[in-house]
Design a protein around this motif. Sequence first.
Motif, PDB file in Angstrom:
ATOM      1  N   GLY A   1      26.437  52.300  95.739  1.00 39.88           N
ATOM      2  CA  GLY A   1      25.462  51.639  96.374  1.00 39.88           C
ATOM      3  C   GLY A   1      25.502  51.536  97.303  1.00 39.88           C
TER       4      GLY A   1
ATOM      5  N   GLU B   1      19.680  50.002  98.502  1.00 37.01           N
ATOM      6  CA  GLU B   1      19.411  48.322  98.299  1.00 37.01           C
ATOM      7  C   GLU B   1      18.559  48.746  96.949  1.00 37.01           C
ATOM      8  N   SER B   2      17.116  49.498  97.204  1.00 37.75           N
ATOM      9  CA  SER B   2      16.258  49.100  96.528  1.00 37.75           C
ATOM     10  C   SER B   2      16.745  49.817  94.619  1.00 37.75           C
TER      11      SER B   2
ATOM     12  N   GLN C   1      19.547  50.420  92.150  1.00 33.78           N
ATOM     13  CA  GLN C   1      20.671  49.219  91.052  1.00 33.78           C
ATOM     14  C   GLN C   1      21.536  50.257  90.859  1.00 33.78           C
TER      15      GLN C   1
END
Length: 76
Positions: free
Chosen positions: A66, A69-70, A72
């Motif tokens: 993780g 952020e772009s 998943q």
Amino acid sequence: MSLPKPLMRGLLGKRLRFHLPIAFGLSLVAAIAFKYGVTEPRKKAYADFYKQYDAVKEFNAMKEAGVFESVQPSGE
């Protein structure tokens, strides 16, 4: 008894003829020591690291953790 006058004429040239080769020699020794003591082992360490480095595997591990952020994680 008086002290003799110091010889000031040609003093700089005389001192430079003595100290300049010593300074040049010491700087050459320091440069060679730095090259073979620091830079060559560093280059070898980088080469060894990138022989086994897999960028795609590293990207997938960061994606699953993780970090991005772009992108998943595949679990979500």
